[in-house]
Design a protein around this motif. Structure first.
Motif, PDB file in Angstrom:
ATOM      1  N   ASP A 203       1.035  -1.011   0.382  1.00 35.53           N
ATOM      2  CA  ASP A 203       0.273  -0.009   0.232  1.00 35.53           C
ATOM      3  C   ASP A 203       1.056   1.389  -0.051  1.00 35.53           C
ATOM      4  OD1 ASP A 203      -1.691   1.756   0.467  1.00 35.53           O
ATOM      5  OD2 ASP A 203      -2.394   1.088   2.429  1.00 35.53           O
ATOM      6  N   PRO A 204       0.603   2.499  -1.103  1.00 33.79           N
ATOM      7  CA  PRO A 204       1.507   3.396  -0.761  1.00 33.79           C
ATOM      8  C   PRO A 204       1.495   3.875   0.240  1.00 33.79           C
ATOM      9  CG  PRO A 204       0.050   3.613  -2.965  1.00 33.79           C
ATOM     10  CD  PRO A 204      -0.885   2.199  -1.501  1.00 33.79           C
ATOM     11  N   LYS A 205       0.313   3.845   1.198  1.00 31.08           N
ATOM     12  CA  LYS A 205       0.587   4.852   2.771  1.00 31.08           C
ATOM     13  C   LYS A 205       0.821   3.693   3.852  1.00 31.08           C
ATOM     14  CE  LYS A 205      -3.744   7.051   1.967  1.00 31.08           C
ATOM     15  NZ  LYS A 205      -5.103   7.356   2.475  1.00 31.08           N
ATOM     16  N   GLY A 206       1.546   2.816   3.282  1.00 24.58           N
ATOM     17  CA  GLY A 206       2.291   2.107   4.124  1.00 24.58           C
ATOM     18  C   GLY A 206       1.346   0.867   4.992  1.00 24.58           C
ATOM     19  N   ASN A 207       0.156   0.836   4.906  1.00 24.35           N
ATOM     20  CA  ASN A 207      -0.270   0.556   5.693  1.00 24.35           C
ATOM     21  C   ASN A 207      -1.164  -1.277   5.594  1.00 24.35           C
ATOM     22  OD1 ASN A 207      -1.009   2.769   7.510  1.00 24.35           O
ATOM     23  ND2 ASN A 207      -3.258   3.582   5.893  1.00 24.35           N
ATOM     24  N   ASN A 208      -1.121  -1.633   4.587  1.00 25.56           N
ATOM     25  CA  ASN A 208      -1.537  -2.757   3.730  1.00 25.56           C
ATOM     26  C   ASN A 208      -0.564  -3.696   2.842  1.00 25.56           C
ATOM     27  OD1 ASN A 208      -3.932  -2.730   5.213  1.00 25.56           O
ATOM     28  ND2 ASN A 208      -4.614  -1.783   3.808  1.00 25.56           N
ATOM     29  N   PHE A 209      -0.645  -4.577   3.120  1.00 30.92           N
ATOM     30  CA  PHE A 209      -0.017  -5.705   1.988  1.00 30.92           C
ATOM     31  C   PHE A 209      -0.487  -6.534   1.408  1.00 30.92           C
ATOM     32  CE2 PHE A 209       0.815  -8.106   5.584  1.00 30.92           C
ATOM     33  CZ  PHE A 209       1.479  -8.926   5.295  1.00 30.92           C
ATOM     34  N   LEU A 210      -0.042  -6.678  -0.460  1.00 30.15           N
ATOM     35  CA  LEU A 210      -0.988  -7.601  -0.479  1.00 30.15           C
ATOM     36  C   LEU A 210      -0.355  -8.725  -1.815  1.00 30.15           C
ATOM     37  CD1 LEU A 210      -3.033  -6.488  -3.290  1.00 30.15           C
ATOM     38  CD2 LEU A 210      -0.972  -5.166  -2.843  1.00 30.15           C
ATOM     39  N   TYR A 211      -1.296 -10.192  -1.308  1.00 31.77           N
ATOM     40  CA  TYR A 211      -0.367 -10.993  -2.864  1.00 31.77           C
ATOM     41  C   TYR A 211      -1.498 -11.689  -2.978  1.00 31.77           C
ATOM     42  CZ  TYR A 211      -1.138 -12.828   1.863  1.00 31.77           C
ATOM     43  OH  TYR A 211      -1.736 -13.706   2.887  1.00 31.77           O
ATOM     44  N   THR A 212      -1.594 -13.503  -3.826  1.00 36.01           N
ATOM     45  CA  THR A 212      -2.456 -14.075  -4.289  1.00 36.01           C
ATOM     46  C   THR A 212      -2.559 -14.816  -3.515  1.00 36.01           C
ATOM     47  OG1 THR A 212      -0.725 -14.474  -6.017  1.00 36.01           O
ATOM     48  CG2 THR A 212      -1.798 -12.142  -6.917  1.00 36.01           C
ATOM     49  N   ASN A 213      -3.767 -16.049  -3.977  1.00 32.83           N
ATOM     50  CA  ASN A 213      -4.112 -17.428  -4.083  1.00 32.83           C
ATOM     51  C   ASN A 213      -5.029 -17.683  -4.549  1.00 32.83           C
ATOM     52  OD1 ASN A 213      -4.827 -20.072  -2.538  1.00 32.83           O
ATOM     53  ND2 ASN A 213      -2.901 -20.142  -1.111  1.00 32.83           N
TER      54      ASN A 213
END
Length: 783
Positions: A203-213
């Motif tokens: 996340d550009p704000k640094g709060n979240n991250f994401l990935y795939t499954n």
């Protein structure tokens, strides 16, 4: 009734028409002002209108609200007089409400069949003679009573979609008393593949991250990973997802070449745009800093990449210069824009733009280029390869600056790199089972993080997000690296990366825990309050865990397709070779009773265990046993078979005796469960029916529950013994009330992409479900 254009007569006027959706008559009538007709004697005739119940009838009074809300005449909090006091009275005169004489009514009665009915909930007057009540062959239009506008009649039309999905709450005679809300999502881990890099977006704000499954994109809070959200709208397996620099949108690409751009600000994650830049797997995505242009690369047939405007799809350059699959792409986040790619042809390519044009190829690597990343300030970019080298280049000109670590940065292939926010350091993840932090200015290693010694400790992805350093292992575990103590991660996020087959719950030390078993033999346990999770120590099952349960001594009993039944202490949480029972054939289901008994249903066999030892078996019982349940009293065993019958056995010492009692289900039995007080036995089957038998009445049929649209897979009783839940192949979960089959709640799309594989109750208000999407969900049920 009156003819079109005639004077209105006092009293309500109702009209509902059914016309063939593709017919010329249907097109003409839908385009013109509808006419009022006399009701035919046989409902269901195409092109005819039908008379609805008179305003004074019970069905008209009770069902008036649904149509009114659909047309916007009433608000969501208004209804008829037969409802509780919270509802307003019905203007049709069914309750305390009054209506001035001669005034045109504002509502129309709405005919609704009692459930169970056709799976598509078709209305009786919209049935097709050829489709058994399905709405598909007919275009149904309903107009509420014509509202008075002087001496003319103005019909109010109800949208066709409202017939398929009527607004909630519905309006049966007995108001539904159960409410449900999704409370927690314990998300799956990234789906990884040996030798293939795994991209984690930030996340550009640094709060979240994401990935795939699989077909899911998982978004997690970086400070508290137990807070998660899942995007499930892709039709094919998703490979990569990236936040736009604005943070308002996410672009995700799948194996079919579809790119979906969707909203992050709303829970529904509405789709903004969808593109197909090329036919083949999308492997990486990059945005320009203004969030207006997107670069997409992968395994195309005629081309391996594309750059286009995010809102129109118009091309803003060409990705050329490679003759094999492109693995990675990145764009300089400041003007003048630059673009770099890395490919299986052992080369990187440099582009200037926009519009982006190929400038030159970089051939410094000797193996596949797995990752290319520009520094946040845009002054440099780095390339990482399967040859174990990392090269640094000038971000504006593409000239080579240095090779990190001299001849080699890692002893194994490097799969991912990520820059620090200040552009001075670089994090790398390698197949040599380490991650490293590099000081790019002085070309030296700052920290080395050894992640283990097994193959599953290979590092395939990494992310530097503010002060958090993350890496992804081949096991799927997400490691939070500790710069002050490189030898041990701050925390390790565990869970499942493969489909979950079964679960059970247990209270230990005052806390409620969820135990889940997956397709790969992995068993994980979760703290139901915090979402903290871990796995058992040691080596456990080597194949799919088919069923789990907890006995009275606090041991987890699990059966697996590796032909074993394991007893694992929930206090020690350590696999032990002493607690393994080897079976002759593959087990399907296990159930426990008091006194150390356990009954295992295998392929063509029923096995009785006593104190972790096999003491009796029934070979070739004459039917194929599928599931088993033991009465809480410990004297009776119910075995459900593929022949649609449940057979009862008695436990006599160390033997099982067939009681000769046969309970008939409506189809092949898929699960059986006794209520906690032992008063009832619930049986679900492949014919979409749950049948409940009363134990005290000699197992007589107590009630039958309909509602699922496909095969029911699992069921579980609530601790209050008054409710039970069932999950099916239709991705739905129903919570039923034992005394009233009509009082129930439907959790639609409980797991959006896969059927519910197992469920259990933490307490009488908390239901836990799991599915092949490798996630666990908690639902709060309020009565």
């Amino acid at each position: 009734m009156v003819k079109a254009g005639g004077e209105p007569r006092a009293g309500p006027r109702f009209r509902v028409r059914g016309v063939r959706s593709g017919s010329a008559q249907g097109r003409r009538e839908l385009a013109s002002e509808p006419r009022l007709r006399t009701a035919p004697s046989t409902p269901g005739t195409p092109g005819a209108a039908f008379r609805l119940p008179s305003p004074g009838s019970a069905s008209a009074r009770c069902n008036s609200r649904r149509g009114a809300v659909a047309a916007g005449v009433l608000g969501a909090g208004e209804g008829c007089g037969r409802r509780p006091e919270a509802w307003r009275s019905c203007p049709l005169g069914c309750g305390a409400g009054t209506q001035p004489k001669g005034s045109a009514p504002k509502l129309a009665p709405w005919a609704e069949p009692k459930e169970p009915r056709c799976p598509r909930r078709a209305w009786p007057w919209a049935r097709s003679r050829k489709s058994c009540g399905l709405l598909s062959p007919w275009k149904v239009e309903a107009a509420l009573p014509a509202q008075s506008t002087g001496d003319r009649l103005r019909p109010v039309r109800v949208p066709f979609s409202s017939l398929l999905s009527p607004p909630s709450p519905p309006c049966p005679d007995v108001p539904r008393r159960i409410c449900v809300s999704a409370e927690k999502v314990f998300a799956s881990l990234p789906q990884v593949e040996r030798g293939v890099s795994k991209i984690i977006g930030g996340d550009p704000k640094g709060n979240n991250f994401l990935y795939t499954n699989g077909k899911c994109v998982i978004l997690r809070n970086i400070d508290n990973p137990a807070l998660a959200d899942i995007y499930t709208e892709h039709a094919h397996q998703v490979v990569v997802a990236k936040y736009a620099p604005s943070g308002f949108y996410i672009a995700s690409g799948d194996v079919s070449g579809k790119l979906r751009i969707w909203d992050t600000t709303q829970k529904e994650h509405l789709l903004k745009y969808e593109y197909q830049p090329f036919a083949g797997k999308i492997k990486d995505i990059a945005w320009t800093e203004d969030s207006k242009r997107i670069a997409v690369v992968g395994e195309g047939r005629e081309k391996f990449g594309a750059v286009f405007l995010w809102d129109s799809g118009s091309s803003v350059g060409e990705i050329t210069g490679h003759n094999k699959v492109i693995n990675s792409v990145d764009i300089k986040q400041s003007r003048p824009y630059r673009l770099a790619t890395g490919s299986d042809d052992n080369c990187a390519a440099f582009f200037e733009g926009p519009p982006f044009k190929f400038k030159f190829t970089i051939g410094d690597h000797s193996r596949f280029v797995n990752c290319v990343r520009f520094s946040p300030d845009g002054n440099r970019f780095a390339t990482a390869s399967a040859d174990g080298q990392i090269y640094i280049y000038d971000g504006k000109t593409g000239e080579k600056v240095c090779a990190l670590g001299g001849s080699k940065a890692h002893d194994g292939g490097i799969y991912a790199i990520s820059w620090s926010p200040d552009s001075t350091h670089l994090l790398s993840a390698s197949g040599d089972k380490t991650s490293k932090i590099w000081d790019v200015n002085v070309n030296s290693v700052v920290s080395t993080f050894p992640m283990g010694s097994t193959v599953l400790d290979q590092q395939l992805g990494c992310l530097w997000q503010k002060d958090h350093l993350l890496s992804v292992s081949l096991s799927g575990y997400i490691n939070y690296l500790d710069r002050n103590n490189p030898s041990k991660p701050l925390r390790v996020i565990k869970g499942h990366s493969k489909s979950i087959q079964c679960l059970t719950v247990h209270k230990n030390g005052g806390k409620s825990y969820i135990y889940s078993g997956s397709h790969d033999g992995h068993i994980n346990y979760w703290d139901s309050e915090t979402g903290e999770n871990d796995s058992f120590a040691g080596k456990g099952h080597t194949n799919q865990v088919s069923r789990m349960t907890v006995d009275e001594s606090g041991q987890l009993i699990s059966c697996s397709m590796d032909d074993t039944v394991r007893y694992t202490s929930l206090t020690l949480r350590d696999y032990s070779g002493q607690g393994v029972v080897k079976l002759d054939v593959q087990p399907k289901c296990v159930a426990v009773g008091p006194g150390g008994y356990a009954v295992v249903v295998c392929i063509g066999q029923i096995v009785l265990l006593k104190d972790q030892r096999k003491c009796f078996s029934i070979d070739n019982p004459g039917y194929e046993p599928e599931v088993v349940a033991v009465h809480p009293g410990g004297d009776t065993v119910a075995v459900g078979g593929a022949d649609g019958n449940v057979r009862l056995y008695s436990i006599l010492g160390t033997t099982l005796k067939d009681e000769g009692k046969l309970l008939e289900a409506k189809g092949p039995v898929t699960d059986v469960a006794y209520s906690h007080d032992g008063a009832f036995l619930a049986v679900c089957d492949a014919s979409k029916v749950v049948t409940v038998f009363s134990v005290a009445d000699g197992y007589s049929e107590n009630n039958v529950f309909y509602g699922h649209h496909a095969k029911i897979v699992c069921l579980a009783w609530s601790p209050d013994n008054e409710h039970f839940a069932s999950g099916g192949m239709d991705m739905m979960v129903y919570v039923w009330t034992l005394s009233d089959p009509e009082t129930r709640v439907k959790i639609q799309d409980a797991h959006r992409l896969h059927h519910v594989s197992s469920l259990a109750w933490l307490d009488e208000h908390t239901l836990v479900t799991t599915s092949h999407d490798a996630s666990v969900k908690e639902w709060t049920i309020t009565y």
